[in-house]
Write a protein that holds these residues in place. Structure first.
Motif, mmCIF file in Angstrom:
data_model
loop_
_atom_site.group_PDB
_atom_site.id
_atom_site.type_symbol
_atom_site.label_atom_id
_atom_site.label_comp_id
_atom_site.label_asym_id
_atom_site.label_seq_id
_atom_site.Cartn_x
_atom_site.Cartn_y
_atom_site.Cartn_z
ATOM 1 N N MET A 63 35.440 -29.087 -18.594
ATOM 2 C CA MET A 63 34.300 -28.442 -19.247
ATOM 3 C C MET A 63 34.725 -27.885 -20.610
ATOM 4 N N ALA A 123 31.251 -33.143 -16.621
ATOM 5 C CA ALA A 123 31.122 -32.386 -17.872
ATOM 6 C C ALA A 123 30.247 -33.116 -18.882
ATOM 7 N N TYR A 168 26.689 -32.911 -17.747
ATOM 8 C CA TYR A 168 26.238 -31.524 -17.925
ATOM 9 C C TYR A 168 25.752 -31.319 -19.357
ATOM 10 N N GLU A 169 26.542 -31.784 -20.301
ATOM 11 C CA GLU A 169 26.166 -31.653 -21.705
ATOM 12 C C GLU A 169 24.914 -32.476 -22.027
ATOM 13 N N THR A 217 29.923 -26.159 -21.282
ATOM 14 C CA THR A 217 30.090 -27.084 -22.405
ATOM 15 C C THR A 217 29.638 -26.465 -23.722
ATOM 16 N N HIS A 268 31.790 -29.686 -29.358
ATOM 17 C CA HIS A 268 30.459 -29.323 -29.842
ATOM 18 C C HIS A 268 30.378 -27.980 -30.560
ATOM 19 N N GLU A 317 34.970 -30.588 -23.196
ATOM 20 C CA GLU A 317 33.649 -30.984 -23.680
ATOM 21 C C GLU A 317 33.114 -29.940 -24.654
ATOM 22 N N LEU A 318 33.296 -28.674 -24.341
ATOM 23 C CA LEU A 318 32.864 -27.602 -25.240
ATOM 24 C C LEU A 318 33.485 -27.757 -26.616
#
Length: 254
Positions: free
Chosen positions: A71, A12, A15-16, A48, A78, A74-75
């Motif tokens: 995921m 994750a 990915y970001e 994310t 942000h 992590e989202l």
């Protein structure tokens, strides 16, 4: 949901960091198609939150759904507090609330094709908009692309995901537009391509590859070998084409 769809959580953070975001003009394309105020939106497979952030800035109430807990965590780092986050696969969403916009950012191909469009329609207000946007990331230099293909070949024939309905790449209308055109639930299907080229270091490009499902499902030893082989053939900096194909459709009125 395919196993590859749930392979991203361990990466994750990468990915970001390494995945390109979406073009800033993307929400404008969607809003121009809607041609009316959109107050509520539901996102399928938010990852994310790279697309979530863009749509949340439009002033609409966004509900972001994502089946992978890592995921989703992590989202939440942000996106603004106004975004409602729900851990759920698309297939597990209960019908009830309807939205002015339902959209998927590089996630629709992971959903179950059986009943896909009736489920989307059940989540949309009559006249509401469905949007899907995605696109492969490819090396812009054909010579570098061929060198990477050769380095990858012992482990993977390709790292791309084929069209879910078998539509060939040269076809004018690509998936999911092809399915939307056949669906009884939708009308006014449109396809738009937002072209872009992104420069990144060789290390960041390998980092990007480390977030792609085709590599994530390889055994750890094979991942290490393929990334090492690819890194050896890359120049210091690479240009990638990261065009985004946008599909738009309107839910028919009941």
């Amino acid at each position: 949901m395919p196993g590859r769809a749930l392979s991203f959580g361990a990466m994750a953070g990468a990915y970001e960091r390494f995945r390109p975001g979406y073009p800033v003009e993307l929400p404008d394309v969607v809003m121009a198609y809607a041609d009316r105020p959109v107050r509520t939106a539901l996102e399928i497979g938010a990852g994310t939150g790279k697309a979530t952030r863009l749509f949340a800035r439009q002033g609409m109430a966004v509900t972001a759904t994502e089946p992978d807990g890592a995921m989703l965590a992590e989202l939440r780092k942000h996106v603004p507090a106004s975004v409602r986050t729900v851990r759920a696969a698309f297939e597990d969403l209960e019908p009830g609330e309807r939205y002015g916009l339902v959209y998927a950012a590089a996630a629709l191909h992971w959903t179950n094709p059986e009943g896909r469009w009736s489920r989307v329609a059940a989540l949309l207000e009559p006249g509401g908009v469905f949007a899907s946007f995605a696109g492969p990331v490819r090396l812009a230099d054909p010579a570098v692309e061929e060198a990477v293909r050769a380095a990858r070949a012992p482990f993977l024939e390709t790292d791309e995901i084929p069209s879910p309905d078998g539509t060939p790449p040269e076809h004018a209308m690509q998936w999911p537009g092809t399915e939307l055109e056949r669906s009884e639930w939708f009308t006014g299907v449109q396809q738009t391509v937002l072209e872009r080229t992104v420069a990144m270091s060789a290390g960041d490009y390998v980092g990007l590859l480390s977030t792609i499902s085709a590599y994530l499902v390889l055994p750890p030893s094979a991942q290490k070998q393929v990334f090492s082989r690819i890194a050896q053939v890359l120049p210091e900096t690479v240009d990638i084409t990261a065009d985004i194909t946008v599909h738009l459709a309107r839910r028919r009125y009941e």
